[in-house]
Design a protein around this motif. Structure first.
Motif, PDB file in Angstrom:
ATOM      1  N   PRO A   1      -1.969   4.701 -14.802  1.00 45.51           N
ATOM      2  CA  PRO A   1      -1.456   3.322 -14.927  1.00 45.51           C
ATOM      3  C   PRO A   1      -0.099   3.225 -14.235  1.00 45.51           C
ATOM      4  CG  PRO A   1      -2.182   4.184 -17.058  1.00 45.51           C
ATOM      5  CD  PRO A   1      -2.183   5.339 -16.109  1.00 45.51           C
ATOM      6  N   LEU A   2       0.228   2.023 -13.752  1.00 45.98           N
ATOM      7  CA  LEU A   2       1.438   1.852 -12.947  1.00 45.98           C
ATOM      8  C   LEU A   2       2.706   2.329 -13.646  1.00 45.98           C
ATOM      9  CD1 LEU A   2       2.676   0.905 -10.316  1.00 45.98           C
ATOM     10  CD2 LEU A   2       2.792  -1.419 -11.258  1.00 45.98           C
TER      11      LEU A   2
ATOM     12  N   GLY B   1       1.134  -3.050  -5.974  1.00 45.01           N
ATOM     13  CA  GLY B   1      -0.101  -3.524  -6.589  1.00 45.01           C
ATOM     14  C   GLY B   1       0.092  -4.352  -7.838  1.00 45.01           C
ATOM     15  N   ALA B   2       1.338  -4.639  -8.198  1.00 44.50           N
ATOM     16  CA  ALA B   2       1.604  -5.476  -9.369  1.00 44.50           C
ATOM     17  C   ALA B   2       1.619  -6.945  -8.949  1.00 44.50           C
ATOM     18  CB  ALA B   2       2.930  -5.090  -9.998  1.00 44.50           C
TER      19      ALA B   2
ATOM     20  N   LEU C   1      14.667   7.557  -2.024  1.00 38.62           N
ATOM     21  CA  LEU C   1      14.238   6.293  -2.604  1.00 38.62           C
ATOM     22  C   LEU C   1      12.817   5.960  -2.154  1.00 38.62           C
ATOM     23  CD1 LEU C   1      17.458   5.959  -2.914  1.00 38.62           C
ATOM     24  CD2 LEU C   1      17.010   3.502  -2.705  1.00 38.62           C
ATOM     25  N   VAL C   2      12.579   6.139  -0.849  1.00 42.48           N
ATOM     26  CA  VAL C   2      11.262   5.854  -0.299  1.00 42.48           C
ATOM     27  C   VAL C   2      10.215   6.796  -0.887  1.00 42.48           C
ATOM     28  CG1 VAL C   2       9.917   5.709   1.833  1.00 42.48           C
ATOM     29  CG2 VAL C   2      12.317   5.004   1.824  1.00 42.48           C
ATOM     30  N   ALA C   3      10.566   8.074  -1.006  1.00 42.73           N
ATOM     31  CA  ALA C   3       9.627   9.049  -1.548  1.00 42.73           C
ATOM     32  C   ALA C   3       9.192   8.666  -2.962  1.00 42.73           C
ATOM     33  CB  ALA C   3      10.255  10.445  -1.549  1.00 42.73           C
ATOM     34  N   GLY C   4      10.134   8.179  -3.773  1.00 44.11           N
ATOM     35  CA  GLY C   4       9.796   7.774  -5.130  1.00 44.11           C
ATOM     36  C   GLY C   4       8.768   6.660  -5.160  1.00 44.11           C
TER      37      GLY C   4
ATOM     38  N   ILE D   1       2.715   5.161  -5.477  1.00 40.39           N
ATOM     39  CA  ILE D   1       1.434   4.754  -4.892  1.00 40.39           C
ATOM     40  C   ILE D   1       0.414   5.881  -5.006  1.00 40.39           C
ATOM     41  CG2 ILE D   1       0.284   4.115  -2.744  1.00 40.39           C
ATOM     42  CD1 ILE D   1       2.833   2.668  -1.931  1.00 40.39           C
ATOM     43  N   LEU D   2       0.848   7.107  -4.726  1.00 41.60           N
ATOM     44  CA  LEU D   2      -0.053   8.257  -4.783  1.00 41.60           C
ATOM     45  C   LEU D   2      -0.605   8.457  -6.186  1.00 41.60           C
ATOM     46  CD1 LEU D   2      -1.333  10.869  -3.690  1.00 41.60           C
ATOM     47  CD2 LEU D   2       0.851  12.018  -4.165  1.00 41.60           C
ATOM     48  N   PHE D   3       0.263   8.462  -7.175  1.00 38.57           N
ATOM     49  CA  PHE D   3      -0.195   8.708  -8.546  1.00 38.57           C
ATOM     50  C   PHE D   3      -1.012   7.531  -9.077  1.00 38.57           C
ATOM     51  CE2 PHE D   3       3.648  11.558  -8.540  1.00 38.57           C
ATOM     52  CZ  PHE D   3       2.912  12.735  -8.511  1.00 38.57           C
TER      53      PHE D   3
END
Length: 314
Positions: A82-83, A146-147, A66-69, A74-76
């Motif tokens: 775009p988010l 960031g939203a 879950l955390v990795a997702g 954030i990385l992409f």
């Protein structure tokens, strides 16, 4: 009365009592919050239960997927996507990550004839590797996606964060689509057949190696979606939120019936609702404890879970 109908009646009764005791608005607000929490808990538990049902593996690394997702998102996003697109690519990347763990860790261990305790310890070790790798690369500070976490939707006296509303709608839609996919698609039917009886599935001509790969990819994909829904609902997070949610994911899995995909979805909703309803009575920090009290009570009455098969007694 069947167990699902009894459960539904019980939830309606609890809501009615809370509405009378605290007012319809607070009870409805807590219910909306509960559905939002239940959406990400249900999807996270679904990824956990498909691995448990198909491979009989207790994957303690599920919370860290879950955390990795979230951190892939954030990385992409940092790379310029775009988010919404970053979220989708992050879910695919997490599915690939889960598949890589199958190829590098779980498949070799199965071939070596690892015992259940060895697999159990390996899962804990893998969870620690993932968690501290994320912390090493991204740091341990609190982050957001960031939203806009301030905007909200007002429906009369009810107030719902815009991101929380989007997460709720997305989560419930995803739960419906996953349920339909498991029921009506060929791969969904094969996964359920494999989980019910692996030997019979192999005799029937099902490509079990392919099913295992699909299972791991789906587990990672759903874990990433659950993590992203959590991050958008809560607004802020750090690399440790996966281990915090892990026990609730196990509770939802056991509540719905171990290895039952539909049960995991319903179990997540029940845990989410019970935890949010408890905030009307207790401090919010007691939410996990309330969820486990409910779990214990139901398992005392239905040891197989809501949708699990009845236990055989010798």
């Amino acid at each position: 009365m069947s167990a699902p109908n009894l459960l539904f009646a019980g939830l309606v009764l609890v809501f009615s009592v809370l509405a009378v005791a605290f007012g319809i608005v607070p009870a409805t607000q807590a219910t909306l919050n509960g559905f939002a929490a239940g959406a990400y808990l249900g999807l996270g538990a679904l990824g956990l239960t498909v691995v448990l049902g198909v491979l009989k593996l207790v994957n303690f690394a599920q919370g860290d997927l879950l955390v990795a997702g979230v951190y892939f998102t954030i990385l992409f996003g940092w790379l310029g996507l775009p988010l919404p697109l970053a979220m989708l690519v992050a879910m695919l990347a997490t599915g690939v990550l889960a598949l890589i763990t199958e190829k590098l860790v779980w498949k070799p261990l199965r071939r070596a004839g690892a015992s259940h305790i060895q697999l159990f310890l390996s899962a804990i070790g893998l969870a620690l590797v993932l968690r501290f790798s994320i912390q090493f690369v991204a740091g341990s500070q609190v982050r957001t996606l960031g939203a806009n976490i301030v905007s909200s939707v007002t429906l009369g006296p009810l107030r719902f964060g815009t991101l929380q509303a989007a997460a709720l709608a997305t989560g419930l839609l995803a739960m419906v689509l996953v349920g339909l996919g498991l029921r009506f698609t060929n791969i969904g039917k094969e996964m359920r057949a494999f989980a019910d009886n692996r030997a019979l599935a192999e005799v029937s001509g099902i490509d079990t190696a392919r099913i295992i790969d699909y299972t791991w990819f789906a587990s990672g994909f759903l874990a990433a979606l659950a993590g992203i829904l959590y991050a958008t609902s809560i607004g802020s997070f750090n690399p440790n939120f996966g281990v915090t949610l892990l026990l609730s994911l196990f509770a939802a899995t056991m509540l719905g019936g171990i290895g039952n995909a539909y049960g995991a979805l319903i179990g997540g909703l029940v845990i989410g609702l019970s935890q949010e309803w408890s905030t009307l009575l207790f401090n919010a920090r007691w939410k996990p404890a309330v969820g486990f009290v409910l779990l214990i009570l139901i398992l005392l009455l239905m040891p197989q879970g809501i949708f699990g098969k009845a236990l055989r007694r010798s």
